[in-house]
Design a protein around this motif. Structure first.
Motif, PDB file in Angstrom:
ATOM      1  N   GLY A   4       0.838  -1.187   0.000  1.00  0.00           N
ATOM      2  CA  GLY A   4       0.000   0.000   0.000  1.00  0.00           C
ATOM      3  C   GLY A   4       0.871   1.234   0.000  1.00  0.00           C
ATOM      4  N   LEU A   5       0.312   2.326  -0.447  1.00  0.00           N
ATOM      5  CA  LEU A   5       1.089   3.552  -0.482  1.00  0.00           C
ATOM      6  C   LEU A   5       0.831   4.356   0.777  1.00  0.00           C
ATOM      7  CD1 LEU A   5       0.601   4.725  -4.169  1.00  0.00           C
ATOM      8  CD2 LEU A   5       2.554   3.540  -3.173  1.00  0.00           C
ATOM      9  N   ARG A  10       3.899   8.245  -1.474  1.00  0.00           N
ATOM     10  CA  ARG A  10       3.268   9.256  -2.329  1.00  0.00           C
ATOM     11  C   ARG A  10       4.197  10.443  -2.581  1.00  0.00           C
ATOM     12  NH1 ARG A  10      -1.390   7.432   0.510  1.00  0.00           N
ATOM     13  NH2 ARG A  10      -2.856   6.512  -0.977  1.00  0.00           N
ATOM     14  N   LEU A  76       2.278  -0.379  -8.448  1.00  0.00           N
ATOM     15  CA  LEU A  76       1.306   0.291  -9.308  1.00  0.00           C
ATOM     16  C   LEU A  76       1.205  -0.375 -10.677  1.00  0.00           C
ATOM     17  CD1 LEU A  76       2.288   3.989  -8.508  1.00  0.00           C
ATOM     18  CD2 LEU A  76       0.474   2.614  -7.464  1.00  0.00           C
ATOM     19  N   GLN A  97      -4.432  -1.830  -7.525  1.00  0.00           N
ATOM     20  CA  GLN A  97      -3.987  -0.759  -6.625  1.00  0.00           C
ATOM     21  C   GLN A  97      -3.581   0.469  -7.425  1.00  0.00           C
ATOM     22  OE1 GLN A  97      -0.666  -1.717  -4.057  1.00  0.00           O
ATOM     23  NE2 GLN A  97      -0.142   0.428  -3.830  1.00  0.00           N
ATOM     24  N   GLU A 100      -6.720   2.185  -8.714  1.00  0.00           N
ATOM     25  CA  GLU A 100      -7.448   2.851  -7.637  1.00  0.00           C
ATOM     26  C   GLU A 100      -6.697   4.050  -7.082  1.00  0.00           C
ATOM     27  OE1 GLU A 100      -8.288  -0.372  -4.975  1.00  0.00           O
ATOM     28  OE2 GLU A 100      -9.851  -1.170  -6.299  1.00  0.00           O
ATOM     29  N   GLU A 101      -5.377   3.986  -7.030  1.00  0.00           N
ATOM     30  CA  GLU A 101      -4.600   5.134  -6.551  1.00  0.00           C
ATOM     31  C   GLU A 101      -4.808   6.328  -7.466  1.00  0.00           C
ATOM     32  OE1 GLU A 101      -2.825   5.973  -3.904  1.00  0.00           O
ATOM     33  OE2 GLU A 101      -3.125   4.054  -2.944  1.00  0.00           O
ATOM     34  N   LYS A 102      -4.781   6.125  -8.755  1.00  0.00           N
ATOM     35  CA  LYS A 102      -4.997   7.231  -9.692  1.00  0.00           C
ATOM     36  C   LYS A 102      -6.407   7.781  -9.543  1.00  0.00           C
ATOM     37  CE  LYS A 102      -4.223   9.536 -13.743  1.00  0.00           C
ATOM     38  NZ  LYS A 102      -5.434  10.259 -13.969  1.00  0.00           N
ATOM     39  N   THR A 105      -6.852   9.040  -5.445  1.00  0.00           N
ATOM     40  CA  THR A 105      -5.923  10.012  -4.860  1.00  0.00           C
ATOM     41  C   THR A 105      -5.135  10.746  -5.934  1.00  0.00           C
ATOM     42  OG1 THR A 105      -4.180   8.380  -4.605  1.00  0.00           O
ATOM     43  CG2 THR A 105      -5.659   8.678  -2.739  1.00  0.00           C
ATOM     44  N   LEU A 109      -1.351  12.011  -5.554  1.00  0.00           N
ATOM     45  CA  LEU A 109      -0.206  11.514  -6.311  1.00  0.00           C
ATOM     46  C   LEU A 109       0.472  12.617  -7.101  1.00  0.00           C
ATOM     47  CD1 LEU A 109      -1.419   8.092  -7.732  1.00  0.00           C
ATOM     48  CD2 LEU A 109       0.360   8.483  -6.049  1.00  0.00           C
TER      49      LEU A 109
END
Length: 122
Positions: A4-5, A10, A76, A97, A100-102, A105, A109
């Motif tokens: 996880g980030l 980040r 990623l 992941q 979903e991160e993009k 968040t 990012l």
């Protein structure tokens, strides 16, 4: 690979995206074609970069792109080998992941980067 980030991850990614437009644009391109898997040649052609630079951004190489700052290192991006027309090809895609991160968040990012990026839409 990191599961996880956290905020430190980040911060590193923001720094990499500011310094390495290839990392930023490759990530954005993979997001736009998710969940399809694509070769470095396709990514490079789409973002106007060399295949070697794209490979460095995705997996890290000895010169210019450190492995610990690669998109794959942060979980990623993932890669797999496929056979296309009888030839081995390595293809890349965002992990769930990464996607979903993009999505969730994007602001986190990309930080306070100017909105002049040609492929990122936040």
């Amino acid at each position: 690979m990191v599961c996880g980030l956290d905020e430190t991850d980040r911060m590193i990614i923001r720094r990499v995206f500011r310094r390495r437009w290839v990392s930023r644009d490759a990530f954005s391109y993979l997001h736009s074609v998710y969940p399809r898997k694509v070769s470095t040649v396709e990514i490079a052609g789409s973002i106007g970069a060399s295949r070697t630079s794209v490979l460095g951004a995705l997996r890290g190489v000895s010169t210019g792109y450190r492995e610990e700052e690669s998109l794959e290192h942060f979980g990623l991006v993932t890669h797999e080998k496929q056979v296309v027309n009888g030839r081995p090809v390595t293809v890349y895609s965002l992990t769930r992941q990464g996607f979903e991160e993009k999505d969730s968040t994007c602001e986190g990012l990309y930080g306070s980067m100017p909105n002049t990026l040609k492929t990122i839409e936040c």
